[in-house]
Write an enzyme that holds these catalytic residues in place. Structure first.
Site, PDB file in Angstrom:
ATOM      1  N   LYS A  13       0.821  -1.215   0.000  1.00  0.00           N
ATOM      2  CA  LYS A  13       0.000   0.000   0.000  1.00  0.00           C
ATOM      3  C   LYS A  13       0.855   1.265   0.000  1.00  0.00           C
ATOM      4  O   LYS A  13       0.587   2.199  -0.750  1.00  0.00           O
ATOM      5  CB  LYS A  13      -0.947   0.018   1.199  1.00  0.00           C
ATOM      6  CG  LYS A  13      -2.051  -1.014   1.155  1.00  0.00           C
ATOM      7  CD  LYS A  13      -3.082  -0.802   2.231  1.00  0.00           C
ATOM      8  CE  LYS A  13      -2.507  -0.937   3.616  1.00  0.00           C
ATOM      9  NZ  LYS A  13      -1.972  -2.276   3.910  1.00  0.00           N
ATOM     10  N   ARG A  88      -9.836   2.676   8.964  1.00  0.00           N
ATOM     11  CA  ARG A  88      -9.346   1.350   9.349  1.00  0.00           C
ATOM     12  C   ARG A  88     -10.481   0.413   9.749  1.00  0.00           C
ATOM     13  O   ARG A  88     -10.281  -0.779   9.910  1.00  0.00           O
ATOM     14  CB  ARG A  88      -8.339   1.508  10.493  1.00  0.00           C
ATOM     15  CG  ARG A  88      -7.482   0.295  10.775  1.00  0.00           C
ATOM     16  CD  ARG A  88      -6.459   0.582  11.844  1.00  0.00           C
ATOM     17  NE  ARG A  88      -5.427   1.490  11.397  1.00  0.00           N
ATOM     18  CZ  ARG A  88      -4.327   1.119  10.740  1.00  0.00           C
ATOM     19  NH1 ARG A  88      -4.134  -0.150  10.440  1.00  0.00           N
ATOM     20  NH2 ARG A  88      -3.428   2.002  10.379  1.00  0.00           N
ATOM     21  N   ARG A 127      11.780 -10.637   4.944  1.00  0.00           N
ATOM     22  CA  ARG A 127      12.592  -9.412   5.008  1.00  0.00           C
ATOM     23  C   ARG A 127      13.754  -9.577   5.981  1.00  0.00           C
ATOM     24  O   ARG A 127      13.607 -10.154   7.050  1.00  0.00           O
ATOM     25  CB  ARG A 127      11.732  -8.220   5.468  1.00  0.00           C
ATOM     26  CG  ARG A 127      10.929  -7.619   4.358  1.00  0.00           C
ATOM     27  CD  ARG A 127      10.408  -6.234   4.724  1.00  0.00           C
ATOM     28  NE  ARG A 127       9.568  -6.213   5.913  1.00  0.00           N
ATOM     29  CZ  ARG A 127       8.402  -5.552   5.988  1.00  0.00           C
ATOM     30  NH1 ARG A 127       7.959  -4.876   4.944  1.00  0.00           N
ATOM     31  NH2 ARG A 127       7.701  -5.564   7.097  1.00  0.00           N
ATOM     32  N   ARG A 161      13.339  -8.589  11.917  1.00  0.00           N
ATOM     33  CA  ARG A 161      12.682  -7.852  12.997  1.00  0.00           C
ATOM     34  C   ARG A 161      11.631  -8.733  13.659  1.00  0.00           C
ATOM     35  O   ARG A 161      11.008  -9.575  13.001  1.00  0.00           O
ATOM     36  CB  ARG A 161      11.987  -6.595  12.452  1.00  0.00           C
ATOM     37  CG  ARG A 161      12.929  -5.543  11.948  1.00  0.00           C
ATOM     38  CD  ARG A 161      12.221  -4.242  11.656  1.00  0.00           C
ATOM     39  NE  ARG A 161      10.872  -4.418  11.123  1.00  0.00           N
ATOM     40  CZ  ARG A 161      10.167  -3.433  10.579  1.00  0.00           C
ATOM     41  NH1 ARG A 161      10.677  -2.223  10.489  1.00  0.00           N
ATOM     42  NH2 ARG A 161       8.943  -3.646  10.127  1.00  0.00           N
ATOM     43  N   ARG A 172      -1.245 -10.103  12.645  1.00  0.00           N
ATOM     44  CA  ARG A 172      -1.613  -8.831  12.003  1.00  0.00           C
ATOM     45  C   ARG A 172      -2.678  -9.060  10.934  1.00  0.00           C
ATOM     46  O   ARG A 172      -3.595  -8.248  10.770  1.00  0.00           O
ATOM     47  CB  ARG A 172      -0.370  -8.171  11.384  1.00  0.00           C
ATOM     48  CG  ARG A 172       0.566  -7.545  12.411  1.00  0.00           C
ATOM     49  CD  ARG A 172       1.905  -7.203  11.809  1.00  0.00           C
ATOM     50  NE  ARG A 172       1.791  -6.194  10.752  1.00  0.00           N
ATOM     51  CZ  ARG A 172       2.777  -5.911   9.894  1.00  0.00           C
ATOM     52  NH1 ARG A 172       3.924  -6.570   9.960  1.00  0.00           N
ATOM     53  NH2 ARG A 172       2.616  -4.979   8.985  1.00  0.00           N
TER      54      ARG A 172
END
Length: 215
Positions: A13, A88, A127, A161, A172
């Site tokens: 996004k 949201r 990542r 992370r 999430r």
């Protein structure tokens, strides 16, 4: 144009918002930027948000809505804006409708970046960040370092992370499905929803979105 961008975490996004806003000559308004700006400037809304965040609580809708309203009233947003991360949930979407109606305005489109859940997990969990410089970002599949665990640029250690772990990403996604996904049906009922497949090169996804907006 007045556009809302939605999609799960990892759908791209932020990247798409930046390209689309530039192509359409409208400001990209992201929730993260709103919070950072209000907190750093010490605004009343920023102070309220910081108090909730420092306590580990969710920032109430009315604070987020207030920040968004202030930003949308800035001169650069007169001819439109691209909202990223707001609304949201359905109550925020309803509040946005009320805000716009009060100004005699309405949304033009809601772009839903569609990507499979397993792809989201693969994108985020893969990542790796350099400990020396967090701007050095790699991906175990899509942009691997030449030597595993070592930054190509400075030789620093690459690490994952904590909020990029698969368990955290799936959590999430669950929050997204519960809180944010209902706005897709909300906007579909208004005839505003445009679904954009978000797989492939960034430029290809941007072109799909621009072509859909032209229609």
């Amino acid at each position: 144009m007045r556009i809302v961008l939605v999609g799960p975490p990892g759908a791209g996004k932020g990247t798409q918002a930046a390209f689309l806003a530039k192509n359409l000559s409208i400001p990209h308004i992201s929730t993260g930027d709103l919070f950072r700006a209000n907190i750093s400037q010490g605004t009343e809304l920023g102070k309220q948000a910081k108090a909730y965040m420092d306590a580990g609580d969710l920032v109430p809708d009315e604070v987020t809505i207030g920040m968004a309203k202030d930003r949308m009233e800035q001169p650069d947003a007169v001819n439109g804006f691209l909202l990223d991360g707001f609304p949201r949930n359905v109550s925020q979407a309803e509040a946005l409708d009320v805000m716009l109606q009060a100004e005699g305005m309405k949304l033009d489109a809601v772009l839903d970046l569609e990507v499979e859940e397993d792809e989201v997990v693969k994108r985020i969990a893969g990542r790796r960040i350099c400990r020396n410089d967090s701007s050095h970002v790699f991906h175990v599949t899509y942009a691997p370092a030449k030597a595993e665990g070592v930054c190509d640029t400075c030789g620093g250690e690459l690490y994952q992370r904590g909020d990029d772990s698969e368990a955290t990403v799936r959590n999430r996604l669950e929050v997204y499905h519960t809180q944010t996904e209902p706005i897709i049906d909300y906007y579909k009922a208004q005839g505003l929803l445009v679904t954009i497949p978000a797989l492939g090169e960034v430029a290809d996804v941007t072109k799909r979105a621009m072509d859909a907006l032209k229609k």
